[in-house]
Design an enzyme around this catalytic site. Structure first.
Site, short mmCIF file in Angstrom:
data_model
loop_
_atom_site.label_atom_id
_atom_site.label_comp_id
_atom_site.label_asym_id
_atom_site.label_seq_id
_atom_site.Cartn_x
_atom_site.Cartn_y
_atom_site.Cartn_z
N TRP A 7 -11.95 -12.94 -31.24
CA TRP A 7 -11.82 -14.12 -32.08
C TRP A 7 -10.61 -14.94 -31.64
O TRP A 7 -9.68 -14.43 -31.04
CB TRP A 7 -11.61 -13.73 -33.55
CG TRP A 7 -12.71 -12.96 -34.19
CD1 TRP A 7 -13.69 -13.45 -35.01
CD2 TRP A 7 -12.95 -11.54 -34.13
NE1 TRP A 7 -14.52 -12.43 -35.46
CE2 TRP A 7 -14.09 -11.25 -34.91
CE3 TRP A 7 -12.31 -10.47 -33.45
CZ2 TRP A 7 -14.59 -9.95 -35.05
CZ3 TRP A 7 -12.82 -9.19 -33.59
CH2 TRP A 7 -13.95 -8.94 -34.39
N GLU B 101 1.53 -0.41 -5.02
CA GLU B 101 0.61 0.65 -5.41
C GLU B 101 1.41 1.95 -5.52
O GLU B 101 1.53 2.71 -4.56
CB GLU B 101 -0.50 0.81 -4.35
CG GLU B 101 -1.51 1.89 -4.72
CD GLU B 101 -2.19 2.52 -3.50
OE1 GLU B 101 -3.29 3.05 -3.69
OE2 GLU B 101 -1.64 2.50 -2.38
N ASP C 94 -10.22 2.40 -4.04
CA ASP C 94 -10.00 3.85 -3.98
C ASP C 94 -10.61 4.56 -5.19
O ASP C 94 -11.30 5.57 -5.06
CB ASP C 94 -8.49 4.16 -3.98
CG ASP C 94 -7.81 3.80 -2.68
OD1 ASP C 94 -8.42 4.01 -1.61
OD2 ASP C 94 -6.66 3.31 -2.72
N ASP D 225 0.83 -1.20 0.00
CA ASP D 225 0.00 0.00 0.00
C ASP D 225 0.88 1.26 0.00
O ASP D 225 1.94 1.28 0.61
CB ASP D 225 -0.87 -0.03 1.26
CG ASP D 225 -1.76 1.19 1.41
OD1 ASP D 225 -2.62 1.40 0.55
OD2 ASP D 225 -1.57 1.93 2.40
N TRP E 196 1.02 5.14 -7.04
CA TRP E 196 -0.04 5.92 -7.69
C TRP E 196 0.26 7.40 -7.58
O TRP E 196 0.28 7.94 -6.48
CB TRP E 196 -1.38 5.60 -7.03
CG TRP E 196 -2.58 6.31 -7.62
CD1 TRP E 196 -2.63 7.01 -8.80
CD2 TRP E 196 -3.90 6.40 -7.06
NE1 TRP E 196 -3.89 7.51 -9.02
CE2 TRP E 196 -4.69 7.14 -7.95
CE3 TRP E 196 -4.48 5.90 -5.90
CZ2 TRP E 196 -6.04 7.42 -7.72
CZ3 TRP E 196 -5.82 6.17 -5.65
CH2 TRP E 196 -6.59 6.91 -6.56
#
Length: 415
Positions: A413, A220, A302, A195, A222
């Site tokens: 496909w 994470e 989040d 985290d 971010w």
């Protein structure tokens, strides 16, 4: 950093083979097994009833919410790290869930929140920066000086409002390693999700992975994509480079969530599919540079759920899953979409996972992007799967292709 500059992944090198013991064979499909409201719903018992479906659908790993005692019910303000009684349920119910997951061969992924920790007593400066009376009874030296402690400055970004842990301290790292080993060896978590990975240096993630030996790790990392006055920039290379640098600095031992792909994909599906091909003709996220380390996803607790900080457009969810489940990288499916958005979406996701598995699409599969225009994106992946999303009409050339599945604004496909 390293050989990742200018978007060069190192998937092809010989040195990569040893490291890949930790990344496995690239055939993972992850499941995020909670949302922001899960703590209100007797969660361990709820999940135990769903383990069979999760396993049968083909998920290799399920990321659980924080399992230890926390100051907040969602679990992200940890306090007593060795107590397995949380608002998600009791230690007994958690262990029953983990036992069932083990039986069905779904690996349990622990949420590892080692950036900050809520103190139990006031110390230096009148702040709650001591941890008296509970295991890991640290004093103010475990807390960074920038968040009210007597430790060193943070090696990353601050998470404001709570004491941030100082990973430069040897005693702190020793205790964290002990806790991670306990989660892995005693509690039964095989995988880790780190985290708020921006909060401390990735070299510590490397140290923790080497010591606790999870089978699979994801960070994470971010931060914000680049935007201009008209919305999202076409070129997000600086954003994906930062994530790639973080992965590199973990000794390439961890994967990372591909926030770049999420940011671009959720703009692309609104009629800007040209965004899905970068100037080099590759996918524009971390997936296009280092697919074996890119964990793709559409929403999490989040970005979506009731927090909705950065939600994927709800009427394009399936197109999003068509993209990540047919493409290289390591895809993640969010609990809400799988269990709460109706049987149709659940079954379409399962069908896409099935195609991925049977056509052996994996994290390093080759990709040729054939169309990337406003209303149409089309690609061939691993030479065995072709797909299109958007409302433009397209189908692959050649009689060897058979329609595998199709729906609103998509078709897939296989040969």
């Amino acid at each position: 950093m390293g050989n990742q500059q200018n978007g060069q992944g190192s998937d092809g090198s010989n040195q990569q083979i040893d490291i890949d013991a930790t990344i496995r064979n690239g055939r993972e499909i992850l499941f995020q097994a909670f949302n922001w409201e899960s703590h209100k719903h007797n969660w361990w018992r709820n999940l135990e009833r769903k383990v069979y479906d999760i396993a049968k659908s083909g998920f290799t790993s399920a990321w659980l919410p924080p399992v230890t005692h926390s100051f907040s019910p969602e679990g992200y303000l940890p306090q007593n790290l060795y107590s397995l009684n949380s608002s998600y349920g009791s230690e007994q119910l958690l262990k029953a869930l983990l036992q069932k997951m083990k039986h069905y061969k779904v690996r349990a992924m622990a949420d590892i929140f080692i950036n900050h920790r809520v103190g139990t007593t006031r110390g230096h400066g009148g702040m709650y920066n001591r941890y008296d009376g509970i295991p890991l009874s640290w004093d103010e030296h475990a807390v960074t000086s920038c968040t009210g402690g007597l430790g060193n400055r943070s090696t990353g970004d601050n998470f404001h409002g709570v004491p941030n842990i100082d990973h430069t301290q040897q005693f702190v790292r020793k205790d964290i390693v002990g806790w991670l080993k306990w989660l892995h060896d005693n509690v039964g978590f095989q995988d880790f999700r780190f985290d708020f990975a921006r909060g401390y240096s990735p070299k510590y993630v490397k140290e923790y992975i080497e010591a606790a030996k999870p089978l699979f790790s994801v960070g994470e990392y971010w931060d914000s994509c680049s935007y201009n006055g008209h919305g999202l920039d076409y070129n997000q290379d600086s954003h994906r480079q930062r994530i790639v640098n973080w992965i590199d600095a973990t000794g390439q031992l961890s994967t990372a969530f591909d926030f770049t792909t999420k940011g671009i994909l959720q703009e692309a599906v609104k009629g800007q599919f040209w965004r899905l091909r970068d100037p080099q003709g590759k996918p524009p996220g971390v997936m296009g540079w280092w697919p074996s380390r890119a964990v793709t996803f559409i929403d999490n607790h989040d970005t979506g759920s009731t927090q909705a900080h950065w939600p994927f457009p709800s009427n394009h969810i399936v197109e999003g899953y068509v993209y990540i489940l047919t493409h290289p990288g390591i895809p993640t499916v969010f609990y809400d979409h799988f269990f709460d958005w109706g049987n149709s979406i659940h079954d379409q996701i399962v069908k896409l996972m099935d195609i991925r598995k049977h056509q052996d699409i994996h994290s390093r599969s080759s990709i040729r992007i054939l169309e990337a225009q406003a209303n149409l994106y089309a690609a061939i992946i691993g030479d065995k799967v072709s797909m299109k999303i958007g409302d433009g009409s397209w189908c692959p050339a050649g009689r060897e292709w058979t329609l595998a599945t199709s729906g609103h604004r998509y078709a897939v496909w296989h040969k």
